[in-house]
Design a protein around this motif. Structure first.
Motif, PDB file in Angstrom:
ATOM      1  N   ILE B 274       0.786  -1.199   0.008  1.00  0.00           N
ATOM      2  CA  ILE B 274      -0.145  -0.029  -0.035  1.00  0.00           C
ATOM      3  C   ILE B 274       0.856   1.184   0.099  1.00  0.00           C
ATOM      4  O   ILE B 274       0.691   2.099  -0.723  1.00  0.00           O
ATOM      5  CB  ILE B 274      -0.851  -0.097   1.072  1.00  0.00           C
ATOM      6  CG1 ILE B 274      -1.877  -1.171   1.052  1.00  0.00           C
ATOM      7  CG2 ILE B 274      -1.431   1.209   1.435  1.00  0.00           C
ATOM      8  CD1 ILE B 274      -2.742  -1.467   2.341  1.00  0.00           C
ATOM      9  N   TYR B 275       1.866   1.241   0.668  1.00  0.00           N
ATOM     10  CA  TYR B 275       2.916   2.469   0.869  1.00  0.00           C
ATOM     11  C   TYR B 275       3.585   2.580  -0.424  1.00  0.00           C
ATOM     12  O   TYR B 275       3.480   3.800  -0.934  1.00  0.00           O
ATOM     13  CB  TYR B 275       3.895   2.258   2.003  1.00  0.00           C
ATOM     14  CG  TYR B 275       4.825   3.227   2.113  1.00  0.00           C
ATOM     15  CD1 TYR B 275       4.718   4.179   3.110  1.00  0.00           C
ATOM     16  CD2 TYR B 275       6.244   3.172   1.408  1.00  0.00           C
ATOM     17  CE1 TYR B 275       5.711   5.273   2.996  1.00  0.00           C
ATOM     18  CE2 TYR B 275       7.057   4.185   1.366  1.00  0.00           C
ATOM     19  CZ  TYR B 275       6.801   5.380   2.209  1.00  0.00           C
ATOM     20  OH  TYR B 275       7.599   6.394   2.566  1.00  0.00           O
ATOM     21  N   ALA B 276       3.949   1.531  -1.173  1.00  0.00           N
ATOM     22  CA  ALA B 276       4.585   1.654  -2.165  1.00  0.00           C
ATOM     23  C   ALA B 276       3.796   1.950  -3.444  1.00  0.00           C
ATOM     24  O   ALA B 276       4.113   2.846  -4.323  1.00  0.00           O
ATOM     25  CB  ALA B 276       5.301   0.376  -2.667  1.00  0.00           C
ATOM     26  N   SER B 277       2.343   1.685  -3.651  1.00  0.00           N
ATOM     27  CA  SER B 277       1.651   2.052  -4.535  1.00  0.00           C
ATOM     28  C   SER B 277       1.229   3.243  -4.593  1.00  0.00           C
ATOM     29  O   SER B 277       0.676   3.771  -5.595  1.00  0.00           O
ATOM     30  CB  SER B 277       0.254   0.952  -4.343  1.00  0.00           C
ATOM     31  OG  SER B 277       0.852  -0.307  -4.264  1.00  0.00           O
ATOM     32  N   LEU B 340      13.370  -5.354  -6.451  1.00  0.00           N
ATOM     33  CA  LEU B 340      13.799  -5.315  -7.858  1.00  0.00           C
ATOM     34  C   LEU B 340      13.038  -3.820  -8.381  1.00  0.00           C
ATOM     35  O   LEU B 340      13.414  -3.471  -9.583  1.00  0.00           O
ATOM     36  CB  LEU B 340      13.310  -6.440  -8.885  1.00  0.00           C
ATOM     37  CG  LEU B 340      14.076  -7.565  -8.496  1.00  0.00           C
ATOM     38  CD1 LEU B 340      13.365  -8.640  -9.203  1.00  0.00           C
ATOM     39  CD2 LEU B 340      15.582  -7.407  -8.726  1.00  0.00           C
ATOM     40  N   GLY B 341      12.153  -3.230  -7.432  1.00  0.00           N
ATOM     41  CA  GLY B 341      11.711  -1.905  -7.938  1.00  0.00           C
ATOM     42  C   GLY B 341      10.493  -2.336  -9.056  1.00  0.00           C
ATOM     43  O   GLY B 341      10.072  -1.518  -9.702  1.00  0.00           O
ATOM     44  N   ILE B 342       9.904  -3.502  -9.032  1.00  0.00           N
ATOM     45  CA  ILE B 342       8.785  -3.911  -9.684  1.00  0.00           C
ATOM     46  C   ILE B 342       7.583  -3.867  -9.143  1.00  0.00           C
ATOM     47  O   ILE B 342       7.501  -4.090  -8.050  1.00  0.00           O
ATOM     48  CB  ILE B 342       8.904  -5.459 -10.213  1.00  0.00           C
ATOM     49  CG1 ILE B 342      10.296  -5.639 -11.074  1.00  0.00           C
ATOM     50  CG2 ILE B 342       7.834  -5.960 -10.780  1.00  0.00           C
ATOM     51  CD1 ILE B 342      10.526  -7.021 -11.266  1.00  0.00           C
ATOM     52  N   PRO B 343       6.510  -2.808  -9.888  1.00  0.00           N
ATOM     53  CA  PRO B 343       5.430  -2.900  -8.799  1.00  0.00           C
ATOM     54  C   PRO B 343       4.710  -4.035  -8.334  1.00  0.00           C
ATOM     55  O   PRO B 343       4.538  -4.826  -9.144  1.00  0.00           O
ATOM     56  CB  PRO B 343       4.462  -2.080 -10.020  1.00  0.00           C
ATOM     57  CG  PRO B 343       5.256  -1.611 -10.939  1.00  0.00           C
ATOM     58  CD  PRO B 343       6.524  -2.467 -10.994  1.00  0.00           C
ATOM     59  N   ALA B 344       4.283  -4.093  -6.921  1.00  0.00           N
ATOM     60  CA  ALA B 344       3.577  -5.023  -6.526  1.00  0.00           C
ATOM     61  C   ALA B 344       2.275  -4.896  -6.183  1.00  0.00           C
ATOM     62  O   ALA B 344       1.835  -5.782  -5.508  1.00  0.00           O
ATOM     63  CB  ALA B 344       4.514  -5.118  -4.996  1.00  0.00           C
ATOM     64  N   ALA B 345       1.669  -3.806  -6.658  1.00  0.00           N
ATOM     65  CA  ALA B 345       0.382  -3.523  -6.392  1.00  0.00           C
ATOM     66  C   ALA B 345      -0.575  -4.715  -6.532  1.00  0.00           C
ATOM     67  O   ALA B 345      -1.482  -5.029  -5.724  1.00  0.00           O
ATOM     68  CB  ALA B 345      -0.301  -2.416  -6.877  1.00  0.00           C
ATOM     69  N   SER B 346      -0.507  -5.477  -7.608  1.00  0.00           N
ATOM     70  CA  SER B 346      -1.300  -6.603  -8.079  1.00  0.00           C
ATOM     71  C   SER B 346      -1.469  -7.767  -7.083  1.00  0.00           C
ATOM     72  O   SER B 346      -2.095  -8.774  -7.012  1.00  0.00           O
ATOM     73  CB  SER B 346      -1.066  -7.135  -9.493  1.00  0.00           C
ATOM     74  OG  SER B 346       0.170  -7.483  -9.404  1.00  0.00           O
TER      75      SER B 346
END
Lengths: 686, 686
Positions: B274-277, B340-346
């Protein structure tokens, strides 16, 4: 004195002239403009007209073939009116085309039969994915790979971290409809069917990625015929050339060239290597300079697409450099090393070895090109320290390697690289010619762009020059072909002697004492763009003579080294960034080219960038360059004194051994006597 | 009263004690230290001694097997002197070893038969090249490739631009004697012979480089047995662990662990996602935080090599992180994405899909690891959003996938990941346990390092605790095993009720009202390192109960989902960053582990980093992880309410359904009554 009525098809009405008048005089009376750059000496052939009917006598058939005469062609400056006549004036461009040596091959045309789907490795693929669900929790990347496999037949696709970061959001924002752009470089081809003279071990080393590589993924489906951009880059020591290519149509949509920013750090490869070898910071500085030049040119070609296509109705928008997905790069080995930041010191020192002849496939961001960061950067393979990818690419685009005929290939640039051979064999050599023929290192030299004098004719009586300027306006300087033309005219008209010294005794104000000794004023300040005289100095002449001597010595020593008599060469293929027109006659006059029948000469323009373009378009052409690099035997000119001796002998106009220029020497005498036959065999082509 | 002479083998002389004295009293008189962490209740078994001869009666055989009794073993606190006796006091470590559950598998040992040449993909190859000459002008890179082919049998070696830049100078400065370091990752293996339940399409996608990759080239020839460094990295949600491995010997030369720097941005994966998204800057911030943690640990392990090897006479110098040539990375899927800096939202949103389960091979500099910039970064494959590479690596290192026995594998960390299966089948699930068992989210929680209380015994009369502190000094806090031990002791001694509430009526000053409600003081300020009380609060207890309930619910629901009765599981393999000692008895007492015979439990330590270590060492182990990832079926616990119901039921001590803990419930009563049998079946192992 009898008067005759002469009717020009392009005039508003007929004119009356007395017997013995020249057609050029009649044309002037009729208000018809007929160019006579040679001043009416019958040498330039630009005043060609066709006699529809009537009494016109040819004073000379110089520049005309038998067929020309049969069809009624005549040079207006050599045509005497002896009765009523009707004269057809061909459009000037037709005359130009007829006069210039064969340059059709220099035109940029999409290779015959180019098929984006079959030849291009960069592919743009629309994909529709099944969205994930609680019963199908396959990860995004595997899902995309599956779609590529099922919908495009592409297995083993790999990609970079940067693209992996983008996949998830792109898939979701586009409702699982995306367009993938990949480079699908095929695996290395088996060795060439033509057994090479020297097997190059480099070739067994494949580049880092052969399986399809996903360059990017975009939301939505792109139009199938929308452009897909690539670029061909030729890094010359003096001039960098960039073509922007639509990989779908295969068309080079825009071109641009600029001096290599490294020039300020040394004019030739040796001085650049010395400069770069001092410390790492300097090498990095050189790398940045050429990168800046290339990146600037990439910007320029992108901007030019819009401008150059304004006339057409194609819905083209100006692309961004970030849309360029692949670049093929050629250049001599030193330029490639400096471009990649690879130490070049060993190129200069015996035994003259490169760090790498065939760089691996790289990505734009590793290299520092400001295009798509994941774009493939394909540095084409070279052969040796002084026979680089510019030559393998040149051989490819010249077709030398694919012909039964034996061809001599000359790339007239800062390094006089030469290849000789055929489908069966291939040898090459290189020598340092200097940048004079690229307009650099010459006081008023410039690149072959708007404002450059590309051809000069000097009147043998008045010593006044007539100049052809690229773009037609006022001149700014002289490009390579203009310099070549000027030297030849100065020599033919006796303003330069055989050693290249100006003759100050000639009755003309154009030869004068300048800052650097004697000089010839090609254009007065009042006629130029910048309001300064355009001159050719004695130092310039010296540079040009050294350049032509090096090139001439190179190919003669090369031919000797393989025992192949130069006069039996079937074709002379000439590459180099000359202007629009280059005159074989003049190039032979100054001893730059061998004295061979005209029809054997073919001016191909920038063969290096053209080879890069072909390799960019077609993976089979790319494979052919590999084969060329493997087959080509490099002849080291510095191995003994042969080259130096040949060079010294060639420092004269046309050569110390005038026996090498049999067709020129006597004809020059005839010409100066004001008539007779052509100094070179008449062109036999139609 | 009769006096008897008791002689302890480790004492300076015999002592006299009256009949009925305990051996512990005799030992005190004799100046022999015998530890009694349980306060002489006969529960902890740490006061084990061996009666060589003489009159000693066992008041209880608690903690002793029949074999123990036959060999004369007794617990000193339960041994009554009834005649002269000679007593052997085993070294404390022997007692410890005997008491702790099987942790031999948790030891870091080089895999049996490890052969650097056969198993390792990173290779260091000394090469002697023929220098170039005027008759051999092969470029440096081709020359090096030729040497690799001829001297090491390596074909198709590729490398990066950075290495190409280095080759020329290195070859020349070393007089053509160099050492090449390559990663020779073999091509993808054919599908596993064990048909998977679910074919994972990811596996057909190979990583970017399979042909040998030249990582670096060094001047001169390195000693063949000099260390060649690699690292195994486990990115836990709470704790990051790094092992520094000498790839030549296979030995893990140093280890270090630290809290994941991302903790400050959220304790569990969901809050981090949530934070990263929220925005890219935050995702990048999280990436930097974990990179800083890992890079710091890589520095630490390098420094520790020297220190840890000072005792030995090996001429080891402290390596630099830049000498690390390969890293294997594991972690749960969210951690891998954030790393890796890959979006994790999903991962967080239905249908809970990762961007990538099996990242391609990357290079350290792309990832941001401060080791050799060209080092291979191998992120091991995961299975699903909540079953990541930590689990596939854990399954590998536990050997679960290679056994005919059915094993339950628990990774007790922030995410309660569980696998169940055998050579034939494999299922897995995950639930969020929270970081309590890693000492985070608990007031005085800490990692299992020096100063952490790792075991607690509470006297049933005085309610005074005895603590075992890692490193033996004053405590700073409680690690996971200490917390587990403390909760169990509080419960067994009636200080906590079944719902986990403190009983303030017990006559002890250690239960008091604190800032967050009732709390138990484990160590007074005067006894601690930092001069503050170490306490366990009601909130801490709640967190720990939720963690244990989640883990228990996870594996029970998983077993139910495949219809496998939990009680027939052959082995329970437990991974997690607990301290040196973990007590199965206590873990069952609180309802964390199922009530099964002791010998089925195996504590394996950090199975994730161990799996990464094995995959780092051996390409066959690496291939096995791929097979595990392909075979493993992921069971989604959130599909219905089953898990939630099971979780709620497990929120009690040990469980709402005490029938699930048959061996515990009655024995507890016996124990509290002060004697009788063991609360769990006696250990049957020798």
């Amino acid at each position: 004195m009898a008067e005759h009525v002469v009717t020009f098809d392009v005039a508003s009405g007929p004119v009356a002239v007395p017997t013995g008048a020249l057609l050029t005089e009649a044309a002037r009376l009729a208000g018809v403009e007929i160019s006579q750059p040679c001043g009416g000496q019958g040498r330039c052939g630009r005043c060609l007209v066709q006699i529809a009917n009537g009494g016109v006598r040819r004073r000379s058939t110089l520049r005309l073939t038998q067929a020309d005469v049969q069809q009624g062609f005549a040079l207006a400056c050599q045509a005497v009116v002896e009765g009523n006549a009707t004269i057809l004036v061909p459009p000037q461009e037709k005359v130009e085309r007829r006069l210039s040596t064969d340059r059709t091959a220099a035109k940029v045309t999409v290779p015959v039969g180019y098929d984006y789907g079959r030849h291009q490795t960069v592919r743009r693929i629309p994909l529709t994915l099944n969205p994930p669900s609680m019963t199908d929790q396959t990860d995004d990347w595997s899902r995309l790979q599956l779609a590529l496999r099922q919908q495009a037949g592409l297995n083993d696709v790999h990609t970079s971290l940067a693209v992996l970061k983008k996949i998830g959001p792109t898939l979701r924002q586009s409702d699982w409809q995306v367009t993938a752009v990949l480079d699908t470089i095929p695996p290395p081809i088996p060795p060439s069917p033509h057994p090479g003279l020297l097997e190059n071990p480099r070739l067994s080393a494949p580049s880092a990625f052969y399986s399809p590589r996903l360059i990017d993924v975009y939301a939505g489906h792109a139009a199938l015929d929308a452009p897909l951009w690539g670029a061909a880059v030729d890094i010359g020591t003096t001039t960098v050339t960039v073509w922007l290519v639509d990989l779908v149509s295969g068309e080079a949509q825009a071109q641009a060239a600029e001096y290599n920013g490294q020039i300020e750090r040394g004019e030739d490869v040796i001085s650049r290597i010395i400069y770069a070898s001092k410390n790492n910071g300097r090498a990095e500085g050189l790398r940045r300079l050429v990168l800046d030049t290339i990146n600037g040119l990439l910007e320029t070609v992108c901007q030019r697409v819009k401008r150059e296509n304004l006339a057409s109705f194609a819905p083209l928008r100006e692309p961004s450099p970030a849309e360029i997905m692949k670049v093929s790069v050629v250049g001599n080995s030193t330029m490639m090393h400096l471009f990649l930041g690879i130490p070049a010191a060993s190129i200069r020192l015996s035994p003259f070895v490169t760090a790498v002849n065939s760089p691996p496939l790289l990505r734009a961001q590793e290299v520092g090109l400001c295009i798509h960061p994941e774009a493939t950067v394909d540095c084409l393979p070279g052969v040796a320290s002084y026979v680089g990818a510019d030559i393998t690419a040149g051989v490819l685009s010249s077709g030398l390697d694919d012909s039964d005929q034996v061809s001599l290939f000359l790339d007239i640039g800062t390094n006089g690289e030469t290849a000789l051979g055929s489908r069966e064999w291939l040898v090459s050599c290189a020598c340092s010619a200097g940048p004079a023929f690229e307009g650099a290192g010459v006081v008023h030299g410039m690149r072959a762009t708007r404002g450059a004098i590309e051809e000069v004719w000097i009147n043998s009586q008045s010593y006044e020059p007539t100049c052809r300027v690229i773009g037609g306006g006022r001149p700014r300087g002289l490009c390579g072909s203009g310099l070549l033309s000027l030297i030849a005219e100065l020599f033919v008209n006796g303003l330069l002697d055989r050693a290249g010294h100006f003759d100050p005794t000639r009755p003309t104000g154009r030869i004068r004492s300048g800052e650097h000794g004697l000089e010839y004023v090609v254009a007065w300040a009042s006629e130029t763009q910048h309001g300064r005289d355009v001159v050719l100095t004695a130092v310039d002449v010296d540079n040009l003579l050294r350049a032509k001597a090096a090139i001439y010595a190179g190919f003669t020593v090369l031919a000797d080294s393989v025992g192949f008599p130069l006069e039996t060469v079937d074709r002379v293929l000439i590459g180099g960034a000359f202007g629009q027109y280059i005159n074989v006659e003049k190039a032979v006059e100054i001893g730059l080219l061998p004295d061979l029948p005209w029809e054997r000469f073919h001016f191909l323009g920038n063969t290096a960038v053209k080879g890069a373009y072909l390799a960019l378009l077609d993976h089979q052409a790319r494979a052919r360059i590999e084969a060329i690099a493997r087959r080509m035997t490099y002849v080291e000119l510095s191995a003994d004194n042969t080259f130096y001796d040949a060079f010294t002998s060639a420092l004269f106009l046309p050569h110390t051994d005038s026996g090498r220029f049999p067709s020129f020497t006597p004809s020059l005498a005839l010409l100066l006597a004001g008539g007779g036959n052509s100094p070179l065999p008449p062109r036999e082509r139609g």
